[in-house]
Scaffold this motif. Structure first.
Motif, PDB file in Angstrom:
ATOM      1  N   THR A  19     -80.334 118.592  37.924  1.00 55.36           N
ATOM      2  CA  THR A  19     -79.478 119.203  36.900  1.00 55.36           C
ATOM      3  C   THR A  19     -78.125 118.506  36.839  1.00 55.36           C
ATOM      4  O   THR A  19     -77.638 118.179  35.755  1.00 55.36           O
ATOM      5  CB  THR A  19     -79.292 120.708  37.187  1.00 55.36           C
ATOM      6  N   VAL A  20     -77.517 118.267  37.987  1.00 53.28           N
ATOM      7  CA  VAL A  20     -76.193 117.636  38.014  1.00 53.28           C
ATOM      8  C   VAL A  20     -76.267 116.199  37.499  1.00 53.28           C
ATOM      9  O   VAL A  20     -75.411 115.769  36.717  1.00 53.28           O
ATOM     10  CB  VAL A  20     -75.582 117.700  39.433  1.00 53.28           C
ATOM     11  N   VAL A  21     -77.283 115.454  37.881  1.00 51.32           N
ATOM     12  CA  VAL A  21     -77.415 114.065  37.424  1.00 51.32           C
ATOM     13  C   VAL A  21     -77.603 114.009  35.905  1.00 51.32           C
ATOM     14  O   VAL A  21     -76.962 113.202  35.214  1.00 51.32           O
ATOM     15  CB  VAL A  21     -78.573 113.346  38.162  1.00 51.32           C
ATOM     16  N   VAL A  22     -78.454 114.869  35.358  1.00 50.22           N
ATOM     17  CA  VAL A  22     -78.665 114.881  33.908  1.00 50.22           C
ATOM     18  C   VAL A  22     -77.373 115.285  33.199  1.00 50.22           C
ATOM     19  O   VAL A  22     -76.992 114.683  32.189  1.00 50.22           O
ATOM     20  CB  VAL A  22     -79.839 115.813  33.522  1.00 50.22           C
ATOM     21  N   SER A  66     -91.160 127.755  36.770  1.00 53.70           N
ATOM     22  CA  SER A  66     -90.973 129.147  37.183  1.00 53.70           C
ATOM     23  C   SER A  66     -89.695 129.733  36.592  1.00 53.70           C
ATOM     24  O   SER A  66     -88.768 129.014  36.232  1.00 53.70           O
ATOM     25  CB  SER A  66     -90.920 129.250  38.710  1.00 53.70           C
ATOM     26  N   LEU A  67     -89.670 131.040  36.505  1.00 46.68           N
ATOM     27  CA  LEU A  67     -88.480 131.743  36.028  1.00 46.68           C
ATOM     28  C   LEU A  67     -87.292 131.479  36.957  1.00 46.68           C
ATOM     29  O   LEU A  67     -86.192 131.160  36.497  1.00 46.68           O
ATOM     30  CB  LEU A  67     -88.773 133.249  35.950  1.00 46.68           C
ATOM     31  N   ILE A  68     -87.526 131.568  38.241  1.00 48.23           N
ATOM     32  CA  ILE A  68     -86.457 131.341  39.220  1.00 48.23           C
ATOM     33  C   ILE A  68     -85.923 129.916  39.094  1.00 48.23           C
ATOM     34  O   ILE A  68     -84.717 129.688  39.112  1.00 48.23           O
ATOM     35  CB  ILE A  68     -86.960 131.615  40.659  1.00 48.23           C
ATOM     36  N   GLY A  69     -86.832 128.954  38.938  1.00 46.10           N
ATOM     37  CA  GLY A  69     -86.408 127.559  38.791  1.00 46.10           C
ATOM     38  C   GLY A  69     -85.542 127.353  37.559  1.00 46.10           C
ATOM     39  O   GLY A  69     -84.532 126.650  37.607  1.00 46.10           O
ATOM     40  N   GLY A  70     -85.921 127.976  36.446  1.00 43.85           N
ATOM     41  CA  GLY A  70     -85.115 127.886  35.219  1.00 43.85           C
ATOM     42  C   GLY A  70     -83.747 128.513  35.398  1.00 43.85           C
ATOM     43  O   GLY A  70     -82.730 127.981  34.937  1.00 43.85           O
ATOM     44  N   LEU A  71     -83.696 129.662  36.067  1.00 46.98           N
ATOM     45  CA  LEU A  71     -82.414 130.329  36.313  1.00 46.98           C
ATOM     46  C   LEU A  71     -81.529 129.514  37.251  1.00 46.98           C
ATOM     47  O   LEU A  71     -80.308 129.446  37.053  1.00 46.98           O
ATOM     48  CB  LEU A  71     -82.653 131.742  36.870  1.00 46.98           C
ATOM     49  N   ILE A  72     -82.132 128.875  38.238  1.00 51.77           N
ATOM     50  CA  ILE A  72     -81.352 128.008  39.138  1.00 51.77           C
ATOM     51  C   ILE A  72     -80.764 126.843  38.343  1.00 51.77           C
ATOM     52  O   ILE A  72     -79.583 126.520  38.462  1.00 51.77           O
ATOM     53  CB  ILE A  72     -82.221 127.498  40.310  1.00 51.77           C
ATOM     54  N   GLY A  73     -81.588 126.212  37.502  1.00 51.01           N
ATOM     55  CA  GLY A  73     -81.100 125.101  36.677  1.00 51.01           C
ATOM     56  C   GLY A  73     -79.961 125.527  35.766  1.00 51.01           C
ATOM     57  O   GLY A  73     -78.951 124.831  35.634  1.00 51.01           O
ATOM     58  N   ALA A  75     -77.915 128.100  36.178  1.00 45.77           N
ATOM     59  CA  ALA A  75     -76.738 128.414  36.994  1.00 45.77           C
ATOM     60  C   ALA A  75     -76.024 127.143  37.460  1.00 45.77           C
ATOM     61  O   ALA A  75     -74.794 127.063  37.425  1.00 45.77           O
ATOM     62  CB  ALA A  75     -77.148 129.271  38.193  1.00 45.77           C
ATOM     63  N   VAL A  76     -76.793 126.151  37.868  1.00 41.72           N
ATOM     64  CA  VAL A  76     -76.194 124.883  38.314  1.00 41.72           C
ATOM     65  C   VAL A  76     -75.493 124.195  37.150  1.00 41.72           C
ATOM     66  O   VAL A  76     -74.386 123.669  37.307  1.00 41.72           O
ATOM     67  CB  VAL A  76     -77.267 123.967  38.946  1.00 41.72           C
ATOM     68  N   LEU A  77     -76.101 124.202  35.988  1.00 42.21           N
ATOM     69  CA  LEU A  77     -75.498 123.571  34.813  1.00 42.21           C
ATOM     70  C   LEU A  77     -74.162 124.229  34.456  1.00 42.21           C
ATOM     71  O   LEU A  77     -73.157 123.551  34.232  1.00 42.21           O
ATOM     72  CB  LEU A  77     -76.473 123.647  33.641  1.00 42.21           C
ATOM     73  N   ILE A  78     -74.144 125.535  34.427  1.00 43.84           N
ATOM     74  CA  ILE A  78     -72.904 126.256  34.111  1.00 43.84           C
ATOM     75  C   ILE A  78     -71.857 126.024  35.195  1.00 43.84           C
ATOM     76  O   ILE A  78     -70.676 125.801  34.904  1.00 43.84           O
ATOM     77  CB  ILE A  78     -73.205 127.754  33.902  1.00 43.84           C
ATOM     78  N   ALA A  79     -72.273 126.042  36.456  1.00 43.60           N
ATOM     79  CA  ALA A  79     -71.330 125.816  37.560  1.00 43.60           C
ATOM     80  C   ALA A  79     -70.770 124.387  37.527  1.00 43.60           C
ATOM     81  O   ALA A  79     -69.567 124.187  37.712  1.00 43.60           O
ATOM     82  CB  ALA A  79     -72.015 126.089  38.898  1.00 43.60           C
ATOM     83  N   ILE A  84     -66.183 120.718  36.638  1.00 44.89           N
ATOM     84  CA  ILE A  84     -65.638 119.509  36.007  1.00 44.89           C
ATOM     85  C   ILE A  84     -64.494 119.857  35.065  1.00 44.89           C
ATOM     86  O   ILE A  84     -63.448 119.199  35.067  1.00 44.89           O
ATOM     87  CB  ILE A  84     -66.749 118.715  35.297  1.00 44.89           C
ATOM     88  N   VAL A  85     -64.647 120.895  34.262  1.00 43.37           N
ATOM     89  CA  VAL A  85     -63.581 121.287  33.328  1.00 43.37           C
ATOM     90  C   VAL A  85     -62.322 121.669  34.103  1.00 43.37           C
ATOM     91  O   VAL A  85     -61.215 121.248  33.761  1.00 43.37           O
ATOM     92  CB  VAL A  85     -64.058 122.442  32.416  1.00 43.37           C
ATOM     93  N   ARG A  86     -62.472 122.443  35.157  1.00 43.86           N
ATOM     94  CA  ARG A  86     -61.301 122.842  35.950  1.00 43.86           C
ATOM     95  C   ARG A  86     -60.663 121.642  36.642  1.00 43.86           C
ATOM     96  O   ARG A  86     -59.452 121.542  36.732  1.00 43.86           O
ATOM     97  CB  ARG A  86     -61.682 123.923  36.953  1.00 43.86           C
ATOM     98  N   PHE A  87     -61.487 120.727  37.147  1.00 45.85           N
ATOM     99  CA  PHE A  87     -60.959 119.517  37.781  1.00 45.85           C
ATOM    100  C   PHE A  87     -60.138 118.710  36.788  1.00 45.85           C
ATOM    101  O   PHE A  87     -59.025 118.260  37.099  1.00 45.85           O
ATOM    102  CB  PHE A  87     -62.106 118.659  38.330  1.00 45.85           C
ATOM    103  N   LEU A  88     -60.656 118.527  35.588  1.00 45.39           N
ATOM    104  CA  LEU A  88     -59.946 117.743  34.586  1.00 45.39           C
ATOM    105  C   LEU A  88     -58.632 118.402  34.186  1.00 45.39           C
ATOM    106  O   LEU A  88     -57.646 117.719  33.928  1.00 45.39           O
ATOM    107  CB  LEU A  88     -60.814 117.538  33.344  1.00 45.39           C
ATOM    108  N   ARG A  89     -58.606 119.708  34.119  1.00 49.38           N
ATOM    109  CA  ARG A  89     -57.400 120.422  33.691  1.00 49.38           C
ATOM    110  C   ARG A  89     -56.324 120.463  34.770  1.00 49.38           C
ATOM    111  O   ARG A  89     -55.154 120.477  34.471  1.00 49.38           O
ATOM    112  CB  ARG A  89     -57.738 121.856  33.274  1.00 49.38           C
ATOM    113  N   ARG A  90     -56.727 120.508  36.017  1.00 51.05           N
ATOM    114  CA  ARG A  90     -55.749 120.749  37.078  1.00 51.05           C
ATOM    115  C   ARG A  90     -55.383 119.537  37.910  1.00 51.05           C
ATOM    116  O   ARG A  90     -54.230 119.335  38.241  1.00 51.05           O
ATOM    117  CB  ARG A  90     -56.274 121.837  38.020  1.00 51.05           C
ATOM    118  N   ARG A  91     -56.361 118.765  38.292  1.00 53.56           N
ATOM    119  CA  ARG A  91     -56.107 117.767  39.333  1.00 53.56           C
ATOM    120  C   ARG A  91     -56.251 116.316  38.901  1.00 53.56           C
ATOM    121  O   ARG A  91     -55.890 115.429  39.628  1.00 53.56           O
ATOM    122  CB  ARG A  91     -57.049 118.024  40.503  1.00 53.56           C
ATOM    123  N   SER A  92     -56.782 116.083  37.735  1.00 51.46           N
ATOM    124  CA  SER A  92     -57.030 114.688  37.379  1.00 51.46           C
ATOM    125  C   SER A  92     -55.781 114.051  36.762  1.00 51.46           C
ATOM    126  O   SER A  92     -54.954 114.716  36.157  1.00 51.46           O
ATOM    127  CB  SER A  92     -58.197 114.584  36.403  1.00 51.46           C
TER     128      SER A  92
END
Length: 183
Positions: A19-22, A66-73, A75-79, A84-92
């Motif tokens: 998920t993170v790589v994509v 699986s349902l769990i696999g889709g929910l994990i994906g 959640a990871v995408l949103i996280a 990244i958005v917070r990093f760009l706004r605060r520390r970059s």
């Protein structure tokens, strides 16, 4: 039935990495495609975005449906996006932000289009003229400046003499008029 919904066919770590790589790859691809694709979607851009989601689906979920696999994906995408958005706004630094998000581009100045800037950003003059009309300018002669922001937003600054008066402007003029008339 419950096994089909909850059994993961790949490990949680594999799902997170996929998920993170994509996500990061799509950031790079959309950045290379230009700012226009992010906010000023035309029909072709919308079709590409819809198909893009389908094309990368298997890369994100792998052989796991699986349902769990889709929910994990999800959640990871949103996280990942939130981090990244917070990093760009605060520390970059401005340099890192420019690399990832881009920078503001001036497309027109003093009533004239900049053909080089339009070409570099991949926007058509006719699309920009439609954007002018949406922001109360009828032609490029009416503008002081037209900017394309990193997120794809088009900002139009009218020439000062064509700007609308605000209520505060009217109140100031009324106050001056009262002073002049002795009221």
């Amino acid at each position: 039935m419950w096994t089909d919904l909850t059994h993961l066919d790949i490990s949680v770590l594999d799902k997170i990495i996929r998920t993170v790589v994509v996500y990061l790859a799509l950031i790079v691809l959309l950045r290379l495609a230009g700012k226009r694709d992010l906010a000023q979607l035309n029909s072709f851009d919308l079709i590409v975005i819809l198909l893009l989601s389908n094309v990368v689906q298997n890369a994100v979920i792998g052989p796991d449906n699986s349902l769990i696999g889709g929910l994990i994906g999800a959640a990871v995408l949103i996280a990942a996006n939130a981090v990244i958005v917070r990093f760009l706004r605060r520390r970059s630094s401005d340099r890192v932000r420019d690399i990832i998000e881009g920078h503001t581009t001036i497309l027109a100045k003093d009533g004239r289009w900049d053909p080089k800037a339009l070409r570099e950003e991949g926007v058509r003059q006719s699309d920009m003229e439609a954007a002018l009309r949406r922001q109360n300018a009828y032609k490029v002669d009416d503008v002081d400046q037209v900017k394309l922001e990193p997120g794809g937003t088009i900002v139009v600054y009218l020439r000062p003499e064509l700007e609308s008066a605000t209520r505060a402007d009217v109140r100031r003029l009324e106050a001056k008029l009262d002073l002049l008339l002795g009221g």
